[in-house]
Design a protein around this motif. Structure first.
Motif, PDB file in Angstrom:
ATOM      1  N   HIS A   8     -12.732  -3.260  49.083  1.00 17.98           N
ATOM      2  CA  HIS A   8     -13.513  -2.241  49.775  1.00 17.98           C
ATOM      3  C   HIS A   8     -14.634  -2.892  50.588  1.00 17.98           C
ATOM      4  N   ASP A   9     -14.931  -2.269  51.720  1.00 15.80           N
ATOM      5  CA  ASP A   9     -15.955  -2.808  52.625  1.00 15.80           C
ATOM      6  C   ASP A   9     -17.199  -1.927  52.546  1.00 15.80           C
ATOM      7  N   PRO A  10     -18.193  -2.308  51.741  1.00 18.58           N
ATOM      8  CA  PRO A  10     -19.377  -1.465  51.586  1.00 18.58           C
ATOM      9  C   PRO A  10     -20.189  -1.321  52.862  1.00 18.58           C
TER      10      PRO A  10
ATOM     11  N   TRP B  71     -18.435   1.280  54.983  1.00 21.44           N
ATOM     12  CA  TRP B  71     -18.627   2.599  54.374  1.00 21.44           C
ATOM     13  C   TRP B  71     -20.045   3.106  54.613  1.00 21.44           C
ATOM     14  N   LYS B  72     -21.027   2.235  54.483  1.00 26.59           N
ATOM     15  CA  LYS B  72     -22.403   2.656  54.705  1.00 26.59           C
ATOM     16  C   LYS B  72     -22.614   3.090  56.154  1.00 26.59           C
TER      17      LYS B  72
ATOM     18  N   VAL C 198     -11.967   1.653  53.271  1.00 27.76           N
ATOM     19  CA  VAL C 198     -13.084   2.508  52.844  1.00 27.76           C
ATOM     20  C   VAL C 198     -12.516   3.745  52.144  1.00 27.76           C
TER      21      VAL C 198
ATOM     22  N   ARG D 106     -24.146   7.910  49.608  1.00 30.37           N
ATOM     23  CA  ARG D 106     -24.571   6.900  48.640  1.00 30.37           C
ATOM     24  C   ARG D 106     -23.812   7.010  47.329  1.00 30.37           C
TER      25      ARG D 106
ATOM     26  N   ALA E 228     -14.097   1.790  43.511  1.00 32.41           N
ATOM     27  CA  ALA E 228     -15.274   2.019  44.360  1.00 32.41           C
ATOM     28  C   ALA E 228     -16.052   3.254  43.937  1.00 32.41           C
TER      29      ALA E 228
END
Length: 363
Positions: A46-48, A51-52, A93, A122, A161
């Motif tokens: 997963h790519d935080p 995603w953010k 994501v 969040r 995640a």
């Protein structure tokens, strides 16, 4: 006279095209092919950061959540546009699982507190029902003993995640469980960008959010309907990249794309992608308006899987030797397309459901 139902407008609005452009630009910065491939090889697919940027920076995690709960109050049509772009990039994501499926379950339960947390981006929520489960199909439930949850569920997409798990229990309730109170064990998954896991609960505390039956059905129906838009994005990327490559690649001093046999293959694939776009847009519009939802979702999923898989397979074959390498992103597209072909019900399951809905059962 009885009023005639209005025909859905399947064209993209100016606002939807602007949303597409913004999401595509963001993904170009965060989810370029080398980055996605590198993440797929790591222990943290997963790519935080991506995603953010999507969830917090653009507010897309709360796209389907009403403004009263901190969301955008948009419709499934806008969410479908986002999923098209995520499909094109094979973005790692949890948008489909959190911003669509878990969100729809919480909307059915009218849980404002958790909806607000998901809308902020969040908190990632995941419905603890196997990714293969079709809308309306039976799903496993864990035991509820002395107010604590016990049991195991498998094939849960993006559970690694998750911050909150929405778990169906045997008493008919849907319980919110903090991910820290569960054991999440990775499973082998064909699609490394949407990993699966087994969730084990051993006396985990949970808060009842509502009835599991209607919440899970609504969530899986929305997931299946909008999955078609992700599959459309995959297929469209595969076709576009293949056409571009065949225009550049030369053989016998001629562009390979000029050979008649390949033109016919690409023309047939283009027709199938156009039909898929109509089916996916129809499902998204039906979810947004509430008209003929079950039929539209079943039609989209009865058709989408085969087109997405064929587009990815054609892309791999027509790219020749380079298409077989790990460095080229076509393998990500093919693996996602194959995994999507059994997500939220197979095409066969949706065809059977469609036959029941329109009373055209097999003899």
């Amino acid at each position: 006279m009885k009023p005639q139902p209005t025909q859905p407008d399947l064209l993209y609005s100016e606002e939807e095209e602007a949303l597409r452009a913004a999401v595509r630009d963001l993904l170009a910065d965060h989810c370029d092919a080398p980055s996605v491939i590198a993440r797929a090889e790591s222990d943290a697919p997963h790519d935080p950061a991506a995603w953010k940027a999507l969830a917090d920076g653009m507010g897309l995690a709360g796209l389907l959540i009403p403004e009263a709960h901190g969301g955008q109050g948009a419709t499934h049509r806008e969410a479908a546009v986002v999923l098209e772009e995520l499909g094109r990039a094979v973005a790692p994501v949890p948008y489909l699982t959190s911003a669509v499926v878990a969100t729809e379950a919480l909307l059915a339960c009218q849980d404002g507190e958790l909806l607000g947390r998901l809308a902020s981006g969040r908190t990632v929520g995941v419905l603890a029902v196997g990714l293969h489960t079709a809308p309306g199909a039976a799903f496993p439930a864990v035991r509820l003993e002395a107010g604590a949850l016990h049991g195991e569920v498998t094939g849960i997409a993006d559970a690694a995640a998750a911050d909150v798990l929405l778990v169906p229990a045997a008493d008919g309730g849907l319980y919110a469980v903090e991910a820290a109170d569960a054991t999440v064990t990775p499973q082998v998954s064909l699609d490394l960008t949407r990993p699966l896991a087994t969730v084990t609960l051993t006396g985990a505390p949970g808060r009842r959010t509502g009835d599991a039956g209607p919440a899970v059905r609504r969530a899986l129906r929305a997931g299946a309907g909008l999955l078609a838009s992700e599959q459309l994005g995959l297929a469209d990327w595969a076709l576009t990249e293949t056409v571009r490559y065949l225009k550049d690649r030369k053989q016998f001093n001629r562009p390979v794309g000029g050979f008649q046999a390949l033109k016919h293959r690409l023309a047939q694939l283009w027709l199938e992608v156009v039909n898929l776009r109509a089916a996916a847009r129809g499902a998204a519009d039906a979810l947004a308006t509430g008209h003929d939802v079950e039929v539209s979702v079943a039609v989209a999923q009865a058709y989408a899987a085969s087109v997405a898989v064929r587009a990815a397979e054609e892309a791999l074959q027509l790219h020749g030797g380079i298409g077989m390498t790990w460095e080229h992103p076509v393998h990500l597209c093919l693996k996602r397309a194959k995994a999507d072909s059994i997500a939220y019900g197979t095409a066969g399951a949706h065809r059977e459901a469609l036959a029941e809905l329109v009373d055209l059962r097999a003899p």
